[in-house]
Design an enzyme around this catalytic site. Structure first.
Site, PDB file in Angstrom:
ATOM      1  N   GLY A 100       0.835  -1.199   0.000  1.00  0.00           N
ATOM      2  CA  GLY A 100       0.000   0.000   0.000  1.00  0.00           C
ATOM      3  C   GLY A 100       0.869   1.249   0.000  1.00  0.00           C
ATOM      4  N   LYS A 128       5.273   6.448   2.528  1.00  0.00           N
ATOM      5  CA  LYS A 128       4.835   5.215   3.187  1.00  0.00           C
ATOM      6  C   LYS A 128       5.218   5.301   4.657  1.00  0.00           C
ATOM      7  CE  LYS A 128       5.254   1.214   1.465  1.00  0.00           C
ATOM      8  NZ  LYS A 128       3.901   0.960   1.972  1.00  0.00           N
ATOM      9  N   GLU A 141       9.251  -2.465   4.779  1.00  0.00           N
ATOM     10  CA  GLU A 141       8.645  -2.276   3.450  1.00  0.00           C
ATOM     11  C   GLU A 141       9.693  -1.871   2.428  1.00  0.00           C
ATOM     12  OE1 GLU A 141       4.137  -0.952   4.865  1.00  0.00           O
ATOM     13  OE2 GLU A 141       5.629   0.577   4.486  1.00  0.00           O
TER      14      GLU A 141
HETATM   15  O1  LIG Z   1       3.108   2.246   4.457  1.00  0.00           O
HETATM   16  C1  LIG Z   1       2.262   1.647   5.053  1.00  0.00           C
HETATM   17  C2  LIG Z   1       2.439   1.122   6.411  1.00  0.00           C
HETATM   18  O2  LIG Z   1       3.691   1.442   6.902  1.00  0.00           O
HETATM   19  C3  LIG Z   1       0.947   1.398   4.405  1.00  0.00           C
HETATM   20  O3  LIG Z   1       1.140   0.700   3.238  1.00  0.00           O
HETATM   21  C4  LIG Z   1       0.336   2.735   4.146  1.00  0.00           C
HETATM   22  O4  LIG Z   1       0.193   3.397   5.386  1.00  0.00           O
HETATM   23  C5  LIG Z   1      -1.018   2.609   3.457  1.00  0.00           C
HETATM   24  O5  LIG Z   1      -1.936   2.009   4.288  1.00  0.00           O
HETATM   25  P1  LIG Z   1      -3.485   1.964   3.941  1.00  0.00           P
HETATM   26  O6  LIG Z   1      -3.633   1.037   2.761  1.00  0.00           O
HETATM   27  O7  LIG Z   1      -4.109   1.445   5.196  1.00  0.00           O
HETATM   28  O8  LIG Z   1      -3.925   3.347   3.650  1.00  0.00           O
END
Ligand SMILES: O=C(CO)[C@H](O)[C@H](O)COP(=O)(O)O
Length: 314
Positions: free
Chosen positions: A145, A157, A166
């Site tokens: 994501g 992110k 990630e």
């Molecule tokens: O980087 C991330 C976590 O560290 C997630 O991928 C990002 O926050 C997006 O999350 P969501 O799909 O819940 O909006």
């Protein structure tokens, strides 16, 4: 009435007590792993509960997340892909759901690498084989994501605090793909995602790093505090997180900003991913999907994912 008067006591059949410490590998009562091990040893297969169902989306935003996730899986996770990185956040359960729908026949030979606690749970509960990046430093495809993505496929992110792992999984992947809903599709980072750039830092250095961040252009940078616990959020790696909003003129050059922040001693990783993704998939409210490609192309898919997932050969 005495016991004797009630007649002789019938011998009671005692239940067999399994003392776990008295078991031997040959008596068949050892708990066995559910899957073949990574070392390739064959182990007897035990029946497993079906993977938990991802609830059907109840809002247009959730529907958009699912569309993006399903379309990205259909286009990028092919039969021959054996090592797959699973990112974090609320869009990723739909990614796993679509991978599971490709069927046990393809998934039984795959290993899945998580970016944190949440994705590890998703992998295990879905009955997929869990691995780690130290066993598999080369990943075929990672899908993750994002909090916001610009036209050059730079992204923020770390809203979920997982950006260190990630980034490692994004770098390790031959193909790194982002999935998100339409709210994350942006031209300049920071326009929609206002809370700032997530920065993972070693705990003892956080005050010094905050001071430095204030000096380099983020006067409101602050430690991320937990909501259901007194004190700061602690990452899966035992570190603290700082959220640092920067003005638009600095956000327009995310790579320079990334290097400046990363140079601060005590910073472990910065939640700016600069041109790492091959493509970003955005589910739209009208049921279409917008795909931004790394070469600048923008594709609109009007009828994206079919209800049946079929793993393809690239
Ligand atoms: O980087 C991330 C976590 O560290 C997630 O991928 C990002 O926050 C997006 O999350 P969501 O799909 O819940 O909006």
């Amino acid at each position: 009435m005495s016991l004797m008067a009630a007649g002789p006591l019938l011998p009671r059949k005692l239940p067999v007590v399994h003392d776990p410490w008295s078991r031997t590998p040959t008596d068949g009562v050892y708990p066995l792993p559910l899957r073949a091990t990574l070392a390739g040893q064959s182990v007897p297969h035990m029946s497993q509960p079906p993977p938990p169902k991802v609830p059907a989306p109840t809002s247009s935003v959730e529907g958009a997340k699912r569309l993006a996730a399903w379309t990205a899986v259909d286009r990028h996770i092919h039969r021959e892909h054996k090592v797959i990185g699973i990112g974090s956040g609320s869009t990723v359960p739909y990614v796993v759901e679509r991978i599971v729908a490709q069927g046990n026949e393809v998934n039984k030979d795959r290993v899945f690498i998580p970016t944190g606690f949440q994705s590890k749970e998703l992998i295990v509960k879905s009955g997929l084989l869990l691995g780690d990046v130290d066993q598999y430093p080369v990943i075929d495809v990672t899908i993750d994501g994002a909090d916001e993505v610009d036209h050059d496929l730079n992204c923020i992110k770390g809203g979920g605090g997982c950006h260190l792992r990630e980034k490692v999984l994004a770098e390790a992947a031959d193909t790194f793909v982002l999935v998100a809903d339409y709210r994350k599709n942006s031209d300049v980072l920071g326009k929609n995602f206002k809370q700032g750039i997530p920065i993972e830092v070693v705990p003892f250095a956080y005050t010094k790093i905050l001071q430095n961040l204030h000096l380099i252009g983020s006067p409101t940078a602050e430690l991320r505090m937990a909501k259901a616990k007194a004190g700061p959020v602690v990452s899966d790696n035992g570190n603290f997180l700082i959220d640092a909003p920067f003005p638009e003129e600095l956000m327009k050059d995310p790579y320079t900003l990334l290097t400046r922040i990363k140079m601060l001693t005590g910073v472990v990783e910065v939640g700016l991913f600069c041109q790492m993704a091959k493509a970003a998939y955005f589910g739209n409210q009208d049921g279409s999907v917008t795909i931004k490609w790394h070469d600048g192309r923008i594709e609109k898919v009007d009828k994206p994912a079919s209800p049946v997932a079929k793993p393809t050969v690239e």
